[in-house]
Structures are given as C-alpha cells and as structure tokens.
Write a protein that holds these residues in place. Structure first.
Motif: not given
Length: 722
Positions: A426, A512-514, A516-517, A507-510
């Motif tokens: 990050d 997928q994370r986006r 998900a949010e 972990p979720l990929s970036p």
C-alpha cells in the motif's frame, strides 16, 4: 459548435459538387451506381443525379483504369473507385505506363485529370487481401501525386488540389474513417486546436495552445491521425508536449509547409499503417534530412505496422497493425524538449538551485500524487522499470491502482531508478515510493517484498542407518501414520509442484477488493427495490443491424439502450438525481451513463457523458473505445467520474434475469440481460416468434417509488419498440 459531417458524407458532398460544376466529370467503378452506391456508400445518389456519367463497370481494375486514361486523353476528368485498395495492384500497369507517362511523352504537356480512389487500411477484420495500406508501392512514379483523406481535411479541398495539378493522382481513404466525424471549428477537443498550414492547406497542425515546451512532432496521415492524437493526449497527461501534423498530400512531400514547426522540436516521428520496410515514412525522413537537417535535433524516427500479413482475427490484427499505444511508447522515448519540461504525475522535481549535500537524500523523490480524493491509500501494483534501470524523462516507471482505475506514474528527470517500496504494498498520496538518482549513483538494494507469514518448518525425517536401503515386504503398501505428508526432497519434481494454499486462505485481488467495497457499501446504505419488464426487442435489433450496415459501427442492443436511457433524462430527472449526505436531492444537468465493463481483469464502470448528443454510430464507437481502454488498463479516473445512471450488462448467454448493484452516489441501475426468443399469440390468435429482453431496474427507494420505476420502464420499452 458546428455539427460535423462523417468523412464518407464529406467525400460524397465533394463528389456531388464536382459533378455539378463540370459536365465532363466521370465516375467509374464496380457497383458505384444506386441503389448500392459503392462498397462503402460513398457514391450514393450520384448515379441518380448523373446517370450518364456514373458507370458501374465490370470487375477489372486494369480495364477501368485504362478507360479512365482514354477519357483523360480526350480532356475529360475521371474519378476511378477501386472497391478495395488492395486490388489497385491489378491497375499498376495503366497507372505506371499510361496515365503518368501520357503527361509528357507526346512532346508537349498533356493534362491527365484522373483521381484513383482507394479504400485502404485494417481495423475491420477483413483479412489479408482486404486490409492493406498500399501507399508505399506508388511512391516515386513521375507525374503521380499521392493524397490521403483525413478527418482534418475537407474532401473538396483535397480533390481540388489533386485535379489542379493536371496530373494523375491517387486518393487513399482509410476505411475505418468513413463513419468517423470530421474535426471542425478549429478544435479536436478541449485541449487540442487545429490550424491549416502550407500550400493548398496541405498540413493540418494539431497542437496544444497552452503547451510551453518544445514538442515532439508526430507526422501521421489519414486514419493514423486519430491514433496519433490519442497518443498525444496520453502523453500530455504525462507532462509531454506533442504536436500531430497530418498531410493531405503524401507525395511529393511538402517540406516547405513543415519548416515553421520543425524549428526547435524535440524530435520527429513519422507514423503510418503500411507494413515496415520501404515506407512512405522513409521518404519523409530522407527529404527532411536532405532539406531541413539544420532544424532537426535528432534523426527522424519511423513507426509502422509489423512486417506481416494482416490476420482477420481481431486480436491478431491488433497485434500487427500500428496502434496508439505503440506511437505513445515511441513518443516517450524521445527526450523531452526545453529546459523545463512539464511536470508528470508521480515525480517531484528538486527545488530550483538546490543540490543534495551532506546527509541529504540524493536524487529526485518519486511521490504518489493524489489520484482519487476519496481514497486514503492506493496499491503499488507494479514497477514498470526495474531497480537500477536508467530511465528517461517521461518514461512510465510505476503503476498505482486506486479504487477506480490503474494510473501510471512517469519520470520527468533522467537517472537511475531506485525502489523504496515493493510492488504489492500500500502507498499513500504524497508518499515517496522511490527515487531517481543521478546517473552513476549506485541504487540501494531493492525494497523487499511484503512479508507473508511463513509456514512452520517440517520436522526433519529420521536418519536411516548406513547400508543398503531396506526392502519392503510384498503386499499392499503400508499406511502412513496420521499427520502432515512428508516433504519431498528438493529437485526438479519439487520445483514443478503447485504451491499449497495457505491455511489462512488467499487474499482478494485488488480488483475483487474494489468490487467488494462497492457492493458492501451499496447493501449497507441504499434501500434498493427492483422491477422487471419484458420488452419485445425484435424491431430494435433489426434497426441496430441496419444502422451497423449503414455506418460500419458495431451497433447492438447495448447502444440502443444507452441512447434510450440518455434520451429519457428530461422526462425522468429524479431517476438521475443524487442524494447528498445532508438529505438533499441534487438533480443532474445532463445524463452521464455508466456502463459495466468486465474484461477479465476486474469490473470497470466507465462513463459516457455525452450519450444524449451522439448518434448511434458514434455511441457504438465510444463504447468500443472504452472497452479497449479497459482491456489495456488505460482507463483513468476521469473516464469513470460523474456517473448518474448505470447500465449493467448481464448478457452472458442464457442469463435472462439479473439484479444489479446500485453504486453509491447513483439512484438507478438498469440490468440488460441476454435476449431470448419466444412464441406468442397475435391479436388474431395466430402464432409468431419474437425476441425479448427482461430489463430490470434497481432503484433507491428513498428517491424513487415503484410506480415511478414502472413508468420509466414502460417509457424505455416504448422507445425500444419504435
């Protein structure tokens, strides 16, 4: 702003004016007469207006051009249309030995007013024998001038310039331009202006009036001009000044029209779609080196399509043909001009007059700019240049992923790159992730990768006593005791073994994370309701097919839905409104339609802000362009900002019903699933087949009630049935 014609319309108008002004003008070609009007509809209407002088000919390029030569010898003016420029090789003999030589081989100059029109270029998937750019094969023939149409030139001016010479000419027309609109009113967009230069207004100069550094010049004809302008736009975002020069006349090369813009330019690049080797760009470079060398800071560079046969498969065709990304890459390799190059995102220059001293950190810090004000941190996705590499000004060095897009950071100082933060970590806006050190400085070791929990080390296997290995008794293999399987010894087999998943999970990929949010926020904050209506889209799909044939654009149900959604904004402004944090409703001045794009690397929501002003052909081109930018990770924050309505595509074959997520800040999301066929009863009791789509509207129940949503879907269905 003036409503611009399409390039094909502009050319058709120029031909109409030519025929109206001169009753000794002929048009010869295959299928040029109505109702067909030529393979690309450029000659539509001409045979109806001038039936005796517009003649559809047999399929013989050699014969057509020979007849044109005979008419020209009699003093007439002839326009020849070659259906595909690839076939003009069949007319090479009459062009070389009749049209051009007749100008001077009879002891006096004989005007030979013949223009051979050649649709050329790829990008349409037509394959090896219908996609070539053959311009280079006709360079250097005495008394033969070569011209190329572009969105920046008026076809009437180009035809007039060609005929004024009194010599044969060839007019090349990139097929991909026929459906594009011309640039008018002296502007390309909000950044770039256009001015005409040189004799016969031959050169169109596309430039940024606000740029204050020496530009890199890209010379790009015809259909390559748009790709060069796109590359210039991307380069400007990285702090580089670029001007695009677009000629109407390719040969003879007009060097005089270039002198005023070459002086002080950082470099010159000639971009063309012809395959590499023996190119028009080589002729331009030779002329500039011979006649304008004192104005050049460095040798002229050439960029063209690969030296390959052009495939028909779209992804293979793109790999062969020259694209905007290749032009951009070549631009960024040219050293920036001027002592104070514009600042590019990601690198802060040192204070003026300062030098590293004492214990101060050497070089220039690579900082992360503020890319998305709603994000507190970003992900350093990857370093685009390795640690210790020598980087040039403007060279992309890192890719940072925000909540919406992937942005490249570029260097404005040359030097040796040092990584201070590892890829995958990050980073925060304003934070330093590396430095550009003076050339010759030794960079510190590359930052270590983010630490991962180490698995427990297995217990060492028990040692065997010396001597030969004990033999196993015959019979079934003995069962292993419970517990973890023993680790195999190191070696090739172990190296080939797939990694075992960590007990903690992956972990979720970036991307997928986006997603998900966004989904979590939508479910938490938006009380969504959902209504579905079945719509007969049989007529709409037929209209889309006809529009695609007329414009050459990829028009389908998606484009029709986006156009209808944009058109309904004035009747249903509350469905495009935004609910603010203090409970107030903010209406949208115009529709900004978002579109879901999933290219396998994540879900993107690019926005079409001017959908209400685009016709279907332009809208389809915009959708394709956004998808291609997503596929190439070229979508920026600006491409996905300002959405006030979402069209969510759920058109995987067989999907007939899908409930979309409403993104925060948006009131409605419309689901467009796959179409399906069904048999229904007519009013008279007969059976008929129709194609339907179940369009579903998810809406924020705080702003829209069920009756209003139903009225909106009814209006949308009505628009699609027309």
């Amino acid at each position: 702003m003036t409503r611009a014609e399409r390039v094909s319309e502009n050319l058709n108008r120029a031909l109409q004016e030519l025929f109206a002004a001169d009753d000794r003008v002929w048009l010869l070609g295959e299928d040029v007469a109505d109702p067909y009007g030529g393979a690309f509809k450029v000659t539509r209407g001409l045979s109806t207006a001038y039936p005796d002088r517009v003649l559809s000919t047999p399929l013989s390029e050699n014969g057509i051009t020979g007849v044109a030569g005979g008419l020209a010898l009699c003093g007439d003016t002839v326009i020849v249309e070659i259906m595909f420029g690839d076939f003009v090789g069949l007319a090479f003999d009459p062009i070389l030995n009749l049209l051009t030589k007749s100008v001077s081989m009879y002891g006096e100059r004989v005007p030979m007013r013949v223009v051979v029109r050649c649709p050329v270029g790829g990008g349409r998937g037509y394959g090896a024998t219908h996609s070539q750019s053959v311009q280079k094969h006709f360079i250097g023939i005495p008394h033969l001038a070569l011209f190329e149409l572009s969105p920046l030139h008026d076809a009437a001016d180009v035809l007039a310039a060609a005929l004024r010479r009194g010599e044969p000419a060839m007019l090349f027309e990139d097929k991909i331009l026929y459906t594009r609109r011309r640039y008018v009113d002296g502007r390309v967009d909000d950044r770039f202006a256009v001015e005409m230069r040189g004799a016969d207004r031959n050169w169109a100069r596309v430039h940024d009036p606000a740029a204050d550094t020496a530009p890199t010049i890209v010379i790009a004809p015809g259909g390559v001009a748009d790709r060069a302008i796109a590359a210039a736009r991307d380069a400007a975002g990285r702090g580089r000044a670029v001007e695009v020069l677009v000629p109407a006349r390719l040969y003879p090369v007009d060097v005089d029209g270039l002198r005023g813009v070459l002086d002080g330019a950082a470099g010159v690049i000639v971009a063309e779609e012809s395959t590499a080797g023996g190119t028009w760009g080589g002729e331009v470079a030779a002329r500039l080196h011979a006649e304008a060398w004192p104005l050049l800071r460095r040798p002229v560079e050439l960029v063209s399509s690969a030296d390959r046969v052009i495939p028909s498969a779209p992804h293979l065709e793109r790999a062969v043909l020259l694209g905007a990304d290749t032009i951009l890459e070549r631009i960024m390799r040219v050293p920036a001009g001027g002592p104070a190059a514009p600042r590019a995102a990601g690198v802060d220059p040192p204070p003026a007059g300062s030098r590293p001293a004492g214990t101060a950190e050497p070089g220039v810090p690579v900082r992360v700019p503020t890319l998305n004000p709603t994000d507190e941190s970003y992900l350093l996705l990857e370093w685009l240049a390795p640690a210790g590499a020598t980087v040039g000004v403007g060279e992309p060095i890192a890719a940072v992923e925000t909540a919406k897009a992937i942005e490249e950071l570029a260097a404005t100082h040359a030097g040796v790159l040092r990584h201070d933060v590892a890829a995958g970590a990050d980073c925060v806006p304003g934070g330093v992730i590396g430095r550009v050190l003076p050339v010759g400085a030794a960079p510190a070791p590359t930052a270590p990768p983010p630490e991962l929990p180490s698995p427990p080390e297995p217990s060492p296997p028990p040692e065997l006593p010396p001597g030969p290995a004990p033999e196993l008794p015959p019979g079934p293999a003995p069962e292993l005791p419970p517990g973890p399987a023993p680790e195999p010894p190191p070696g090739p087999a172990a190296a080939a073994r797939p990694p075992v998943a960590s007990p903690a999970g992956r972990p979720l990929s970036p991307a997928q994370r986006r997603v998900a949010e966004v989904v979590a926020t939508s479910h938490r904050e938006i009380p969504a309701a959902f209504t579905v209506v079945r719509v007969d889209v049989t007529a709409a799909l037929g209209y889309a097919r006809r529009t695609a044939e007329e414009t050459g654009a990829d028009v389908g149900l998606t484009e029709l839905v986006i156009a209808a959604v944009a058109a309904l904004h004035d009747r249903f402004p509350d469905l495009y409104a935004t609910l603010t944090g203090d409970g107030r409703v903010r209406d949208a001045a115009q529709p900004a339609v978002g579109l879901t794009v999933d290219v396998g690397t994540g879900l993107f929501l690019p926005v079409i802000r001017d959908a209400a002003k685009l016709d279907l052909g332009d809208l389809a081109d915009t959708v394709v362009a956004l998808r291609m930018r997503a596929l190439r990770n070229r979508l920026g924050e600006d491409d996905m900002a300002g959405m006030n309505f979402l069209v969510a595509l759920n058109d995987t074959p067989g999907v007939t019903h899908a409930r979309p997520i409403i993104p925060p800040g948006v009131t409605c999301a419309l689901s467009v699933p796959d179409v399906h066929r069904e048999v229904v009863l007519d009013a008279d009791g007969g059976l008929r087949e129709r194609t339907t789509a179940d369009l579903g509207l998810a809406y924020d129940h705080r702003l829209v009630n069920g009756a209003r949503a139903g009225a909106y879907l009814a209006a949308l269905a009505d628009a699609l049935r027309r």
